[in-house]
Design a protein around this motif. Sequence first.
Motif, mmCIF file in Angstrom:
data_model
loop_
_atom_site.group_PDB
_atom_site.id
_atom_site.type_symbol
_atom_site.label_atom_id
_atom_site.label_comp_id
_atom_site.label_asym_id
_atom_site.label_seq_id
_atom_site.Cartn_x
_atom_site.Cartn_y
_atom_site.Cartn_z
ATOM 1 N N ILE A 86 0.875 -1.178 0.000
ATOM 2 C CA ILE A 86 0.000 0.000 0.000
ATOM 3 C C ILE A 86 0.906 1.221 0.000
ATOM 4 C CG2 ILE A 86 -1.815 1.263 1.206
ATOM 5 C CD1 ILE A 86 -2.617 -1.325 2.592
ATOM 6 N N VAL A 87 0.772 2.034 -1.038
ATOM 7 C CA VAL A 87 1.691 3.173 -1.194
ATOM 8 C C VAL A 87 0.913 4.431 -1.556
ATOM 9 C CG1 VAL A 87 3.625 1.724 -1.894
ATOM 10 C CG2 VAL A 87 2.095 2.669 -3.651
ATOM 11 N N ALA A 88 1.567 5.569 -1.305
ATOM 12 C CA ALA A 88 0.906 6.848 -1.595
ATOM 13 C C ALA A 88 1.242 7.353 -2.989
ATOM 14 C CB ALA A 88 1.307 7.884 -0.544
ATOM 15 N N PRO A 117 -6.689 1.854 -6.994
ATOM 16 C CA PRO A 117 -6.835 2.703 -5.810
ATOM 17 C C PRO A 117 -7.306 1.896 -4.594
ATOM 18 C CG PRO A 117 -8.416 3.324 -7.541
ATOM 19 C CD PRO A 117 -7.768 2.048 -7.961
ATOM 20 N N VAL A 118 -6.762 2.251 -3.432
ATOM 21 C CA VAL A 118 -7.139 1.641 -2.153
ATOM 22 C C VAL A 118 -7.638 2.749 -1.234
ATOM 23 C CG1 VAL A 118 -6.340 0.363 -0.123
ATOM 24 C CG2 VAL A 118 -5.300 -0.067 -2.353
ATOM 25 N N GLN A 119 -8.750 2.501 -0.551
ATOM 26 C CA GLN A 119 -9.177 3.450 0.469
ATOM 27 C C GLN A 119 -8.442 3.110 1.758
ATOM 28 O OE1 GLN A 119 -11.188 6.028 -0.378
ATOM 29 N NE2 GLN A 119 -10.567 6.847 1.621
ATOM 30 N N TYR A 120 -7.445 3.936 2.115
ATOM 31 C CA TYR A 120 -6.640 3.669 3.311
ATOM 32 C C TYR A 120 -7.129 4.592 4.421
ATOM 33 C CZ TYR A 120 -2.645 2.338 6.127
ATOM 34 O OH TYR A 120 -1.837 1.829 7.127
ATOM 35 N N PHE A 121 -8.108 4.108 5.205
ATOM 36 C CA PHE A 121 -8.806 4.967 6.170
ATOM 37 C C PHE A 121 -9.290 6.219 5.425
ATOM 38 C CE2 PHE A 121 -5.692 2.462 8.685
ATOM 39 C CZ PHE A 121 -6.624 1.658 9.321
ATOM 40 N N GLU A 122 -8.957 7.425 5.905
ATOM 41 C CA GLU A 122 -9.477 8.611 5.196
ATOM 42 C C GLU A 122 -8.608 9.014 4.007
ATOM 43 O OE1 GLU A 122 -7.288 8.445 8.265
ATOM 44 O OE2 GLU A 122 -9.344 8.822 8.929
ATOM 45 N N LYS A 123 -7.484 8.270 3.788
ATOM 46 C CA LYS A 123 -6.566 8.656 2.705
ATOM 47 C C LYS A 123 -6.782 7.827 1.445
ATOM 48 C CE LYS A 123 -2.878 10.153 5.783
ATOM 49 N NZ LYS A 123 -2.050 9.509 6.798
ATOM 50 N N ALA A 125 -4.921 5.847 -1.376
ATOM 51 C CA ALA A 125 -3.617 5.208 -1.604
ATOM 52 C C ALA A 125 -3.739 4.286 -2.810
ATOM 53 C CB ALA A 125 -3.185 4.437 -0.355
ATOM 54 N N LEU A 170 -2.194 0.375 -4.786
ATOM 55 C CA LEU A 170 -1.416 -0.866 -4.700
ATOM 56 C C LEU A 170 -0.141 -0.691 -5.519
ATOM 57 C CD1 LEU A 170 -4.161 -3.610 -4.955
ATOM 58 C CD2 LEU A 170 -2.947 -2.754 -2.942
#
Lengths: 428, 428
Positions: B160-162, B173-179, B181, B183
């Motif tokens: 998981i990267v920004a 796209p990954v929903q990383y909590f409120e951010k 991010a 793959l």
Amino acid sequence: MQRTYIGDILRGRANGREVTVAGWAQDIRNLKNVTFIVLRDSTGRLQVNVKDQKLRDAVSDLARESVISVSGAIVEEPKSRLGAEIDAYSINILNRSDAPLPMGVDDPVEADFETRLNNRFIDLRKPEKAMIFRVESSMLWGIRKFLKEQGFVEVHSPKIVAAATEGGAELFPVQYFEKKAYLNQSPQLYKEILMSAGLDRVFEVGPAFRAEEHNTPRHLNEFTSVDIEVSFADHEDVMGILENAIGQGIKQVKEDLGGELEALSLRMPEARVPFPRITYERCLEELSRDGINVNFGEDLSPEQLRLLGDRMGGFYFITKWPSSLRPFYTMPDPERPEITNSFDLQFREKEITSGAQRVHDPKMLEQRFRAKGLNPTDFEFYIKAFRYGMPPHAGWGLGLERLVMILLDLPNIREATLFPRDRTRVVP
Amino acid sequence: MQRTYIGDILRGRANGREVTVAGWAQDIRNLKNVTFIVLRDSTGRLQVNVKDQKLRDAVSDLARESVISVSGAIVEEPKSRLGAEIDAYSINILNRSDAPLPMGVDDPVEADFETRLNNRFIDLRKPEKAMIFRVESSMLWGIRKFLKEQGFVEVHSPKIVAAATEGGAELFPVQYFEKKAYLNQSPQLYKEILMSAGLDRVFEVGPAFRAEEHNTPRHLNEFTSVDIEVSFADHEDVMGILENAIGQGIKQVKEDLGGELEALSLRMPEARVPFPRITYERCLEELSRDGINVNFGEDLSPEQLRLLGDRMGGFYFITKWPSSLRPFYTMPDPERPEITNSFDLQFREKEITSGAQRVHDPKMLEQRFRAKGLNPTDFEFYIKAFRYGMPPHAGWGLGLERLVMILLDLPNIREATLFPRDRTRVVP
């Protein structure tokens, strides 16, 4: 580039007296007739003596942590505190560092953890920090070597999945083209399917993802999961594999890194196989003798585990956990279905991993889904593999970073993770 | 469960004459005085002779692919086509299969690929399909063993990267909590940061994700990437490591599985190290001799690669690709910046992998970002590691499934993937 590692010079194993070394200029001191450079590579540090005026001019204003290569002669009986010296013939500046550094490599006071994680590329230049990852790599090699000898096949299961392993929350959603998907929490369902596929004994080392809302020193949102699954086996069989895998991992670390670990004041525990076994119910009895009453079906608290850990010593198994505390795929004890053919591996008060014999009967599996409030139709791709010839099987899953944290007695699991992902951190 | 593998009985290596075997009842035939069961485990098949009437009654209506264990005596000189027989004393039905099966294990006509992938747990019961994954496991073991001997540390970088590795589209796209991010497409940026961190030589085996819109027989949306990065090294150094890693992988496969591969008509190519090298520009010359004109800077087409492959034979490197065809992190040739210190490893017309020396100068890196239309500030976490002492470095990345597909000459990369992820497939 032909180069000699500093560690080989320090241990008197360099070939010849003239060498080329390469690394980071950790410290540069200009004296009257000589410039001293402390040069560091991945294997150690030595002192570079620069006497030639032209060379001194070239390096006198070089920023710390610049990358250089040095050709020179090994000093036969060095008096420096680093144990080895080179008299430089030539110096090649490979990449200049900016100054000041965002944090120091050799500062007496350590930077705060956030600064260290934000600048991991400098933090890991400290030998005691890098060593954690050498240990992790060696540990994993030892475990893999043992599993290979035991006939395991290494597999890779998908991390983008349509269904939640344990059906719970704690999932990171992924937009998979027009579909909604998730990051897998564990390879559990896939390694079980591979038992039905007849692969007999498999292991996987790969990332697992848990969208846990709370930051603790023991949890990561992305971690490295080491998983095995074995056909025609029960919990006792895979406990045997687990204790031997851990034992071989520790042996490998000591073989690869023993001396270096000691020099950095890091220690690996002894692993005497077989590890002691104690049932969950026996734990309750032990605790009640200390006046602590735990009802059957309650989980053991950290304080209770501390008491048990003091009594049991290093590694031990707690077996036969209540069904209510275990996931749907855990096999109930055929004689007493309120307990399960399951285990936790503990090191003192800390849980390293858990495992179990699994349910292999499709009807029992559907019942277990419903008992846990899950809808079997959401797991059709998985249950299907049980309807057409699923052998009895058992396995375990182990968080690599957690294992290393526990064995090296680190204060935070992030110390055993190169680039941790937690509630707030997704960079670097 | 104490059991004997069928393979050991077939090869005359079973201990004693009385054994317990366990596996799948692939076929059951009721004759007048005997019931024959073809029993299969992960190592082979044998014939079980059931003569006792009670046992015959118990198994006569058993569905194919049910899981059983059989205790009995090995028949000394079996006449059956399977080469080994057991006279059953007792049979334990471990898990009954439903009937009919969603697809056959031993059908003369193979099910279509979609059906096979939907029922991978049955598809992999065919020895020639399972063998692909044994090859993959052995190949990887051989590569890892070689890398360990060469002093590499195995690492795990975040998935998981920004930021996007190559800055491009093709990201999940990954929903990383409120951010927001993503793959990771490749561990490239992280393994380079680890060079600045001083880990010297690292490798990683882990999933990589590409949101490619188009299905082809050669692409997966999730694959297993084998990556290395080496400090104080150039493209020539890591080409040497690559050819030896492949060579050792192939050697390991032959050692572990040689005879079984042959029995299944699968073949591994020879790897004679060093592999031949040919520059990109030399390729253009060769092609122009055949009347095919390719302008400098153009990629080589599949047909052109076929021509070159016919000429070059098995493994070979194409080196020194134009800058315009390579990602931002590729090192230009210092003498001729329009070409790069890069390479592709080919097997005949097929590309196995690519690699290069990387840019290590932070200013050159920023220029290269801009030249590729990328904004350096999006990659600050990465460029920062170059500003404070990044050594020269080089590496490569290799798709494990693609490697196995090419070496075993499989028609589709999904054949080398347990549970493939493609444009439409995210289950099972």
